[in-house]
Design a protein around this motif. Structure first.
Motif, PDB file in Angstrom:
ATOM      1  N   GLN A 174     -10.475  30.889  58.202  1.00 42.66           N
ATOM      2  CA  GLN A 174     -10.230  32.174  58.820  1.00 42.66           C
ATOM      3  C   GLN A 174     -10.506  32.066  60.319  1.00 42.66           C
ATOM      4  O   GLN A 174     -11.542  31.533  60.724  1.00 42.66           O
ATOM      5  N   TYR A 175      -9.594  32.573  61.101  1.00 40.17           N
ATOM      6  CA  TYR A 175      -9.769  32.558  62.546  1.00 40.17           C
ATOM      7  C   TYR A 175     -10.434  33.855  62.995  1.00 40.17           C
ATOM      8  O   TYR A 175     -10.128  34.930  62.508  1.00 40.17           O
ATOM      9  N   GLN A 176     -11.341  33.743  63.926  1.00 32.38           N
ATOM     10  CA  GLN A 176     -12.038  34.906  64.452  1.00 32.38           C
ATOM     11  C   GLN A 176     -11.900  34.923  65.970  1.00 32.38           C
ATOM     12  O   GLN A 176     -12.095  33.900  66.636  1.00 32.38           O
ATOM     13  N   LEU A 177     -11.547  36.070  66.497  1.00 33.11           N
ATOM     14  CA  LEU A 177     -11.411  36.239  67.932  1.00 33.11           C
ATOM     15  C   LEU A 177     -12.715  36.807  68.478  1.00 33.11           C
ATOM     16  O   LEU A 177     -13.142  37.898  68.103  1.00 33.11           O
ATOM     17  N   LEU A 178     -13.380  36.046  69.331  1.00 35.87           N
ATOM     18  CA  LEU A 178     -14.662  36.454  69.881  1.00 35.87           C
ATOM     19  C   LEU A 178     -14.495  36.948  71.309  1.00 35.87           C
ATOM     20  O   LEU A 178     -13.920  36.250  72.144  1.00 35.87           O
ATOM     21  N   ALA A 179     -14.966  38.139  71.571  1.00 33.20           N
ATOM     22  CA  ALA A 179     -14.897  38.707  72.927  1.00 33.20           C
ATOM     23  C   ALA A 179     -16.319  38.831  73.460  1.00 33.20           C
ATOM     24  O   ALA A 179     -16.957  39.866  73.363  1.00 33.20           O
ATOM     25  N   HIS A 180     -16.852  37.716  73.942  1.00 33.42           N
ATOM     26  CA  HIS A 180     -18.219  37.679  74.452  1.00 33.42           C
ATOM     27  C   HIS A 180     -18.231  36.849  75.736  1.00 33.42           C
ATOM     28  O   HIS A 180     -17.226  36.251  76.139  1.00 33.42           O
ATOM     29  N   ASP A 181     -19.381  36.775  76.308  1.00 31.02           N
ATOM     30  CA  ASP A 181     -19.520  35.842  77.420  1.00 31.02           C
ATOM     31  C   ASP A 181     -19.595  34.431  76.860  1.00 31.02           C
ATOM     32  O   ASP A 181     -19.806  34.215  75.667  1.00 31.02           O
ATOM     33  N   LEU A 182     -19.417  33.463  77.712  1.00 32.94           N
ATOM     34  CA  LEU A 182     -19.348  32.068  77.259  1.00 32.94           C
ATOM     35  C   LEU A 182     -20.614  31.633  76.539  1.00 32.94           C
ATOM     36  O   LEU A 182     -20.566  30.903  75.549  1.00 32.94           O
ATOM     37  N   GLY A 183     -21.765  32.068  77.021  1.00 31.27           N
ATOM     38  CA  GLY A 183     -23.017  31.656  76.394  1.00 31.27           C
ATOM     39  C   GLY A 183     -23.127  32.149  74.968  1.00 31.27           C
ATOM     40  O   GLY A 183     -23.470  31.385  74.047  1.00 31.27           O
ATOM     41  N   ALA A 184     -22.822  33.415  74.721  1.00 30.61           N
ATOM     42  CA  ALA A 184     -22.902  33.975  73.366  1.00 30.61           C
ATOM     43  C   ALA A 184     -21.874  33.327  72.446  1.00 30.61           C
ATOM     44  O   ALA A 184     -22.143  33.049  71.270  1.00 30.61           O
ATOM     45  N   ALA A 185     -20.657  33.073  72.980  1.00 31.14           N
ATOM     46  CA  ALA A 185     -19.630  32.430  72.169  1.00 31.14           C
ATOM     47  C   ALA A 185     -20.052  31.026  71.764  1.00 31.14           C
ATOM     48  O   ALA A 185     -19.832  30.594  70.633  1.00 31.14           O
ATOM     49  N   ALA A 186     -20.667  30.299  72.710  1.00 28.05           N
ATOM     50  CA  ALA A 186     -21.120  28.934  72.399  1.00 28.05           C
ATOM     51  C   ALA A 186     -22.203  28.951  71.328  1.00 28.05           C
ATOM     52  O   ALA A 186     -22.215  28.114  70.418  1.00 28.05           O
ATOM     53  N   LEU A 187     -23.123  29.904  71.410  1.00 22.91           N
ATOM     54  CA  LEU A 187     -24.177  30.011  70.398  1.00 22.91           C
ATOM     55  C   LEU A 187     -23.584  30.329  69.031  1.00 22.91           C
ATOM     56  O   LEU A 187     -24.035  29.814  68.001  1.00 22.91           O
ATOM     57  N   ARG A 188     -22.568  31.188  69.007  1.00 25.68           N
ATOM     58  CA  ARG A 188     -21.934  31.530  67.735  1.00 25.68           C
ATOM     59  C   ARG A 188     -21.265  30.304  67.117  1.00 25.68           C
ATOM     60  O   ARG A 188     -21.360  30.071  65.908  1.00 25.68           O
ATOM     61  N   VAL A 189     -20.594  29.501  67.953  1.00 24.08           N
ATOM     62  CA  VAL A 189     -19.947  28.292  67.447  1.00 24.08           C
ATOM     63  C   VAL A 189     -20.986  27.321  66.895  1.00 24.08           C
ATOM     64  O   VAL A 189     -20.793  26.698  65.846  1.00 24.08           O
ATOM     65  N   LEU A 190     -22.120  27.193  67.574  1.00 17.61           N
ATOM     66  CA  LEU A 190     -23.184  26.304  67.094  1.00 17.61           C
ATOM     67  C   LEU A 190     -23.758  26.806  65.773  1.00 17.61           C
ATOM     68  O   LEU A 190     -24.051  26.017  64.867  1.00 17.61           O
ATOM     69  N   ASP A 191     -23.928  28.117  65.644  1.00 21.00           N
ATOM     70  CA  ASP A 191     -24.434  28.679  64.383  1.00 21.00           C
ATOM     71  C   ASP A 191     -23.462  28.405  63.247  1.00 21.00           C
ATOM     72  O   ASP A 191     -23.870  28.043  62.131  1.00 21.00           O
ATOM     73  N   ASP A 192     -22.164  28.592  63.509  1.00 25.68           N
ATOM     74  CA  ASP A 192     -21.162  28.325  62.481  1.00 25.68           C
ATOM     75  C   ASP A 192     -21.156  26.854  62.086  1.00 25.68           C
ATOM     76  O   ASP A 192     -21.030  26.506  60.903  1.00 25.68           O
TER      77      ASP A 192
END
Length: 492
Positions: free
Chosen positions: A12-30
């Motif tokens: 499933q693709y998810q579109l993230l609308a955050h700043d780069l730092g929050a997006a990077a943390l989300r990718v690491l968590d996933d």
């Protein structure tokens, strides 16, 4: 603000609308979650089984099976084909494919007997896919079974080497796995079907599996047996009503919806061991136009017996179910009660409920394994209530009333505080209590919940649910104490 597109392991693709730092943390968590799942062997099996349906497609528009092995032996069945007007083929698998046709509403005269089939029992945690993907021929089937289900492989290996496998043209094989049945079809050439001696059989086996592996057509079957249809939506350990003799008194607004729900819980169906479980429905009344607005039946049943029409409706919902109507005055006795395991009172009449509750007690019927359920609607449909008696120690219907007053008995647990809820209105020729169809549907749902938990003596025996909260007290959810000097259970 930036938009970043990331991908997770559930496709499933998810579109993230955050700043780069929050997006990077989300990718690491996933990524961490995915690695944890990959390192867990149980998750690998679960993922493989989850993707089984997608990786094992069927070339038939539908395949239905109603018979599964009851033990560790291979079950031999028959098959039949049905082709609709659009040319789509449906495969029916069971001891009697014509019975499946009747249950699905397929004209028996339109099905065509096909080859025999073998159904193999479930093994352990179930089948899973290997890294090589689904098999495409008999040689790959052999290696796949050997890798994921050794016991099933041994059964299959012996079965396909029997002479009868070719004499009877057994070309369908099905395997039971977690919640599903998959299989294949292999078209053996005529020379294999003429194998008679052990040598010829061995040669047919070697040629079809090793020398020139036969291609297979993968099949995905939907279970249509009673056990699957009833148990699939029950929580683990919840009892059903298969094999129990159930008596439903009242086929009105509540009883009509309840009858359908009882059927889905197994009433009217045999137990897994084959013990009959008839459902008897009693109501002397005729369906009128005044009933239609809140009854499960429709206009085509107006002027006909409620009991007979509800039974007819159930037979259409579940062809072959064991349902019996009683369309005349029904006065239960101690002798009649002992012919049933579960009695459901959906009359909504206080006097009748008192009489039935007392009879169940005085006759000695209420013992281990027996249960009587009372359902009714209070006020103008604002509250639905249910009381189940599962043992003599439970409170009876009369125990819900307070007899200490000098006037008429008062409810111990009143449902409403607004007197307007007790008012009746006329429709031109009779007094009636107006309420929407949601009230009998809610009462039927409450009844099923009480029956579903009837073996758990810790669950409440008296439950009250509000359909409309205006002027209604909070719901009751308890097992009331028996009262002293109760006229119903004679407790002094």
């Amino acid at each position: 603000m930036v938009e970043s597109l990331c991908y997770n392991d559930f496709e499933q693709y998810q579109l993230l609308a955050h700043d780069l730092g929050a997006a990077a943390l989300r990718v690491l968590d996933d990524a961490t979650e995915t690695l944890n799942r990959i390192s867990n062997p149980a998750s690998i099996v679960q993922d493989s089984q989850r993707d089984f349906a997608r990786l094992w497609p069927s070339d038939f528009s539908a395949t239905y099976i109603d018979t599964l092995p009851a033990d560790a032996n291979v079950l031999e069945c028959r098959t039949a084909l049905w082709k609709n007007a659009a040319g789509d083929q449906t495969l029916l698998v069971g001891r009697d494919p014509s019975d499946i046709a009747r249950r699905l509403g397929i004209p028996v005269t339109e099905i065509r007997p096909n080859w025999a089939a073998m159904v193999f029992p479930q093994e352990g945690l179930g089948l899973s896919m290997t890294a090589l993907g689904p098999p495409n021929n008999l040689h790959e089937v052999k290696h796949w079974l050997g890798a994921v289900a050794p016991r099933t492989h041994n059964l299959w290996h012996r079965a396909v080497q029997r002479r009868t496998h070719y004499e009877r043209a057994v070309q369908y094989c099905f395997f039971v796995t977690q919640g599903q049945v998959i299989g294949y079809f292999a078209d053996h050439p005529p020379k294999h079907r003429r194998a008679r001696s052990a040598k010829q059989t061995r040669e047919a086996y070697v040629e079809s599996v090793y020398d020139h592996p036969l291609s297979i057509v993968r099949l995905h079957a939907s279970r249509i047996d009673d056990q699957y249809l009833v148990e699939r939506n029950l929580s683990h350990g919840d009892p059903d009503l298969r094999g129990l003799r159930v008596l439903l008194i009242g086929a009105g607004a509540v009883g009509g919806f309840l009858a359908c729900s009882l059927l889905k819980l197994g009433a009217g169906l045999p137990s897994p061991s084959g013990t009959p479980g008839p459902l008897t429905i009693c109501d002397r009344e005729i369906l009128t136009t005044a009933n239609i607005g809140r009854h499960v039946l429709g206009l085509t049943s107006v002027g006909k017996s409620k009991a007979r029409e509800v039974c007819r409706h159930l037979s259409e919902l579940w062809p072959g179910c064991d349902v019996h109507p009683i369309a005349e005055e029904f006065v239960p006795s101690a002798e009649l009660l002992h012919g049933y395991d579960v009695v459901v009172d959906a009359t909504g009449y206080e006097t009748y409920s008192r009489f039935l509750s007392k009879l169940c007690r005085s006759s000695g019927w209420l013992n281990a394994g027996k249960a009587v359920l009372h359902l009714w609607i209070e006020g103008r449909g604002a509250v639905v209530r249910g009381l189940i008696q599962r043992r003599p120690a439970d409170a009876c219907y009369d125990c819900l009333w307070n007899y200490a007053t000098t006037t008429e008995p008062r409810p111990r647990f009143p449902a409403y505080s607004d007197p307007a809820w007790t008012q009746h209105s006329g429709d031109g020729y009779a007094t009636m209590t107006p309420f929407a169809i949601s009230s009998p549907m809610a009462a039927a749902a409450l009844g099923i919940d009480l029956l579903r938990t009837r073996t758990d003596l810790r669950s409440p025996s008296f439950v009250s649910r509000a359909v409309d909260a205006a002027g209604v007290h909070a719901g009751v959810n308890k097992s009331p104490d028996r009262i002293s000097k109760c006229p119903g259970c004679h407790r002094s």
